[in-house]
Design an enzyme around this catalytic site. Structure first.
Site, mmCIF file in Angstrom:
data_model
loop_
_atom_site.group_PDB
_atom_site.id
_atom_site.type_symbol
_atom_site.label_atom_id
_atom_site.label_comp_id
_atom_site.label_asym_id
_atom_site.label_seq_id
_atom_site.Cartn_x
_atom_site.Cartn_y
_atom_site.Cartn_z
ATOM 1 N N LYS A 22 0.835 -1.212 0.000
ATOM 2 C CA LYS A 22 0.000 0.000 0.000
ATOM 3 C C LYS A 22 0.864 1.254 0.000
ATOM 4 O O LYS A 22 0.649 2.163 -0.801
ATOM 5 C CB LYS A 22 -0.902 0.001 1.235
ATOM 6 C CG LYS A 22 -1.586 1.338 1.487
ATOM 7 C CD LYS A 22 -2.486 1.311 2.696
ATOM 8 C CE LYS A 22 -1.808 1.551 4.019
ATOM 9 N NZ LYS A 22 -1.570 2.961 4.369
ATOM 10 N N ASN A 23 1.825 1.301 0.912
ATOM 11 C CA ASN A 23 2.568 2.554 1.092
ATOM 12 C C ASN A 23 3.623 2.799 0.016
ATOM 13 O O ASN A 23 4.312 3.816 0.048
ATOM 14 C CB ASN A 23 3.175 2.608 2.500
ATOM 15 C CG ASN A 23 2.089 2.818 3.548
ATOM 16 O OD1 ASN A 23 0.949 3.140 3.203
ATOM 17 N ND2 ASN A 23 2.434 2.624 4.810
ATOM 18 N N CYS A 117 -5.750 13.094 13.312
ATOM 19 C CA CYS A 117 -5.706 11.689 12.896
ATOM 20 C C CYS A 117 -5.795 10.832 14.153
ATOM 21 O O CYS A 117 -5.397 11.278 15.234
ATOM 22 C CB CYS A 117 -4.387 11.450 12.159
ATOM 23 S SG CYS A 117 -4.054 9.747 11.774
ATOM 24 N N ARG A 122 0.346 14.384 13.270
ATOM 25 C CA ARG A 122 0.758 14.202 11.883
ATOM 26 C C ARG A 122 0.735 15.500 11.059
ATOM 27 O O ARG A 122 0.013 15.594 10.053
ATOM 28 C CB ARG A 122 -0.065 13.102 11.216
ATOM 29 C CG ARG A 122 0.036 11.791 11.954
ATOM 30 C CD ARG A 122 -0.697 10.688 11.269
ATOM 31 N NE ARG A 122 0.016 10.143 10.137
ATOM 32 C CZ ARG A 122 -0.442 9.172 9.369
ATOM 33 N NH1 ARG A 122 -1.625 8.656 9.605
ATOM 34 N NH2 ARG A 122 0.262 8.716 8.370
ATOM 35 N N ASP A 306 4.337 0.461 12.116
ATOM 36 C CA ASP A 306 3.174 -0.227 11.545
ATOM 37 C C ASP A 306 3.080 -1.695 11.970
ATOM 38 O O ASP A 306 2.118 -2.382 11.609
ATOM 39 C CB ASP A 306 3.189 -0.116 10.011
ATOM 40 C CG ASP A 306 2.898 1.300 9.548
ATOM 41 O OD1 ASP A 306 2.392 2.107 10.347
ATOM 42 O OD2 ASP A 306 3.191 1.614 8.378
ATOM 43 N N ARG A 398 -8.815 -0.580 4.159
ATOM 44 C CA ARG A 398 -7.916 0.433 3.609
ATOM 45 C C ARG A 398 -6.542 -0.143 3.311
ATOM 46 O O ARG A 398 -5.831 0.378 2.454
ATOM 47 C CB ARG A 398 -7.745 1.584 4.608
ATOM 48 C CG ARG A 398 -9.009 2.341 4.855
ATOM 49 C CD ARG A 398 -8.726 3.515 5.726
ATOM 50 N NE ARG A 398 -7.661 4.327 5.153
ATOM 51 C CZ ARG A 398 -7.167 5.412 5.706
ATOM 52 N NH1 ARG A 398 -7.648 5.821 6.846
ATOM 53 N NH2 ARG A 398 -6.207 6.089 5.128
HETATM 54 N N1 EPU Z 1 6.108 14.737 10.948
HETATM 55 C C1 EPU Z 1 6.228 16.067 11.222
HETATM 56 N N2 EPU Z 1 6.129 16.971 10.196
HETATM 57 C C2 EPU Z 1 5.926 16.584 8.912
HETATM 58 C C3 EPU Z 1 5.808 15.216 8.625
HETATM 59 C C4 EPU Z 1 5.908 14.315 9.668
HETATM 60 O O1 EPU Z 1 6.414 16.453 12.380
HETATM 61 O O2 EPU Z 1 5.835 17.455 8.043
HETATM 62 C C5 EPU Z 1 6.209 13.737 12.040
HETATM 63 C C6 EPU Z 1 4.927 12.945 12.241
HETATM 64 O O3 EPU Z 1 3.991 13.635 13.020
HETATM 65 C C7 EPU Z 1 5.442 11.693 12.901
HETATM 66 C C8 EPU Z 1 6.815 11.512 12.249
HETATM 67 O O4 EPU Z 1 7.136 12.774 11.666
HETATM 68 O O5 EPU Z 1 5.599 11.911 14.271
HETATM 69 C C9 EPU Z 1 6.903 10.464 11.188
HETATM 70 O O6 EPU Z 1 5.757 10.498 10.343
HETATM 71 P P1 EPU Z 1 5.854 10.251 8.783
HETATM 72 O O7 EPU Z 1 5.730 11.549 8.079
HETATM 73 O O8 EPU Z 1 7.023 9.391 8.471
HETATM 74 O O9 EPU Z 1 4.518 9.431 8.531
HETATM 75 P P2 EPU Z 1 3.673 9.471 7.208
HETATM 76 O O10 EPU Z 1 4.564 9.712 6.061
HETATM 77 O O11 EPU Z 1 2.502 10.358 7.392
HETATM 78 C C10 EPU Z 1 3.916 6.951 6.566
HETATM 79 C C11 EPU Z 1 2.998 5.795 6.343
HETATM 80 C C12 EPU Z 1 2.406 5.368 7.680
HETATM 81 C C13 EPU Z 1 3.547 4.963 8.607
HETATM 82 C C14 EPU Z 1 4.534 6.131 8.749
HETATM 83 C C15 EPU Z 1 5.755 5.802 9.575
HETATM 84 C C16 EPU Z 1 2.214 6.178 4.097
HETATM 85 C C17 EPU Z 1 1.104 6.549 3.181
HETATM 86 N N3 EPU Z 1 1.955 6.195 5.406
HETATM 87 O O12 EPU Z 1 3.129 7.992 7.142
HETATM 88 O O13 EPU Z 1 1.596 4.228 7.421
HETATM 89 O O14 EPU Z 1 3.052 4.619 9.876
HETATM 90 O O15 EPU Z 1 4.979 6.559 7.458
HETATM 91 O O16 EPU Z 1 6.448 4.736 9.028
HETATM 92 O O17 EPU Z 1 3.311 5.858 3.647
HETATM 93 C C18 EPU Z 1 -0.179 2.724 7.802
HETATM 94 O O18 EPU Z 1 0.094 2.187 6.723
HETATM 95 O O19 EPU Z 1 -0.982 2.214 8.635
HETATM 96 C C19 EPU Z 1 0.439 4.004 8.139
HETATM 97 C C20 EPU Z 1 -0.057 4.815 9.078
#
Ligand code: EPU
Length: 419
Positions: A22-23, A117, A122, A306, A398
């Site tokens: 998915k990701n 969320c 996030r 995850d 999802r």
């Molecule tokens: N963060 C910030 N600022 C930003 C972006 C992120 O502070 O601009 C923080 C977040 O709040 C969090 C940390 O950085 O504390 C890491 O979050 P990240 O941005 O890596 O998460 P994401 O990109 O929103 C993806 C996956 C998630 C997975 C996380 C961590 C996708 C579509 N989603 O989310 O997947 O948990 O990376 O590995 O790739 C899932 O599949 O169930 C899922 C939630």
């Protein structure tokens, strides 16, 4: 709303084929916006989040054709609108992934700002700041990120926090920028690497993906082509845990074992005999109760957030006391409270859960709160005595393709009860 009903107590035994990730599929579908020409993406999983992404592209005027055999075919040449509307973004935060591609290729993007969320705040500040450093003009207005740019300029960007979709958004934007972009403190997740490989297949010049420094030399345009999405390491991990928690024997097929190193190490610590093939991983518990394990989540290659909820489920019935520490998201423990309803002994102290394994969980109605929390409740249901009913399973749809069918093929007694 559909529910899942699980009759616990059966050791799982069998093989299961793992779907595309998915990701990785979501950013790759978003990245098709960068491409001048037809893109074929194969091994795309059948998931609600993929449907939402296709709808998002479709609403922009992009041509999306789903072909069972070939995968998804996308041609962005017919695009008319550069908007990711609130009604879609609120159902899927990953919609933010269209921001970088739209801005880089078409010079404009209006993307609804994702709200709160179930697992944490996030924010998307790193996505926005990075694009600004590349010369974009960005305002937040009426709940939307409104971004404009003539042509983005390459820059050296040091990311404050390791962020998966942040790295992906900036990497995508940089492919069409003028000059070279260097992303420091970049995410190293296999899904980021898969996206970079996809972009390079379409003519991008990216190097260093898989390390924390990614270099992107901007090009004038990307061309069409075909690509296969990599296997889903989290889905694979979830089925291995289903084998472990039920004291059974499960082989996952069509996986990249090296992507699950941290998970495999913990399965071995839990007493599982794990055997690796070129594209398979097998676990055999030999009928034994798992041992408790300590988990601490961190960016790849450390233990993935995850898979945290699934290991929490394992600890609820394991021999001993195990701790689960979540360092990525502030509020990713909702499943702990539901698992208590099944008789789990869990104490929460800040971002750590201390779980004392009990010999037996007992069935109860429980509620899914997010995707991985739902998976952990399914695992708990597989070992709880009696019939567990899980509500709000749209979360599972999802991210897990054909979960009931795959679990059933391993011998689980699980069924969906339509509303
Ligand atoms: N963060 C910030 N600022 C930003 C972006 C992120 O502070 O601009 C923080 C977040 O709040 C969090 C940390 O950085 O504390 C890491 O979050 P990240 O941005 O890596 O998460 P994401 O990109 O929103 C993806 C996956 C998630 C997975 C996380 C961590 C996708 C579509 N989603 O989310 O997947 O948990 O990376 O590995 O790739 C899932 O599949 O169930 C899922 C939630």
């Amino acid at each position: 709303m559909d529910r899942l009903q699980i009759l616990g107590g059966i050791p799982l035994d069998g093989e299961v084929r793992i779907s595309g990730a998915k990701n990785a599929a979501l950013p790759i579908l978003a990245a098709t916006l960068l491409v001048d020409g037809l893109v074929r993406v194969g091994n795309v999983p059948h998931l609600q989040d993929v449907t939402t992404t296709n709808e998002l592209l479709g609403r922009m005027g992009v041509s999306v054709t789903i072909n069972e055999r070939m995968g998804v075919e996308v041609d962005a040449s017919s695009i008319r609108e550069f908007v990711a509307p609130y009604d879609l973004v609120k159902t899927m935060r990953a919609s933010i992934l269209v921001l970088g591609p739209l801005l880089a290729r078409f010079g404009r993007a209006d993307v609804s700002l994702p709200g709160g969320c179930a697992i944490g705040a996030r924010p998307v500040n790193i996505h926005v700041t990075g694009l600004q450093q590349m010369g974009a003009d960005i305002k937040i207005e009426n709940g939307y990120i409104k971004a404009r740019a003539s042509r983005l300029k390459g820059a050296r960007l040091v990311l404050d926090t390791v962020t998966v979709t942040g790295t992906e958004n900036l990497m995508m934007a940089a492919t069409l920028a003028s000059g070279t972009t260097v992303l420091e403190n970049a995410a190293r997740e296999p899904e980021v690497v898969d996206l970079a490989n996809f972009l390079n297949t379409m003519g991008a010049k990216i190097s260093g993906h898989g390390t924390d420094t990614i270099t992107i030399e901007g090009v004038e345009s990307l061309h069409g082509g075909s690509y296969e999405v990599l296997p889903d390491r989290i889905e694979a991990g979830t089925y291995l845990l289903a084998g472990a928690i039920t004291r059974g024997r499960v082989m996952v097929k069509n996986v990249i074992p090296g992507h699950l190193d941290a998970v495999i190490a913990k399965l071995r610590e839990a007493g599982g005999t794990v055997t690796l093939g070129d594209s398979t991983i097998a676990i055999d518990m030999r009928g034994r109760r798992p041992l408790s394990v300590d988990i601490r989540t961190a960016p790849y290659p450390a233990f993935p957030t995850d898979m945290q909820a699934q290991f929490a489920a394992l600890n609820t019935i394991a021999d001993g006391v195990g701790t689960v520490t979540e360092t990525i998201f502030e509020n990713r423990f909702m499943h702990m409270l539901e698992m208590r309803r099944l008789g789990a002994e869990i104490r929460l102290e800040g971002n750590t859960a201390i779980i004392r394994g009990v010999p037996q969980l007992t069935a109860a109605p429980v509620m899914a709160t997010d995707l991985r929390a739902s998976a952990s409740l399914v695992l708990a249901g597989l070992v709880a005595e009696g019939r567990t009913e899980i509500e709000r399973i749209y979360h599972i749809d999802r991210g897990y393709e054909a979960l009931e069918e795959k679990m059933q093929s391993l011998g689980a007694r699980i069924k969906r009860i339509p509303d």
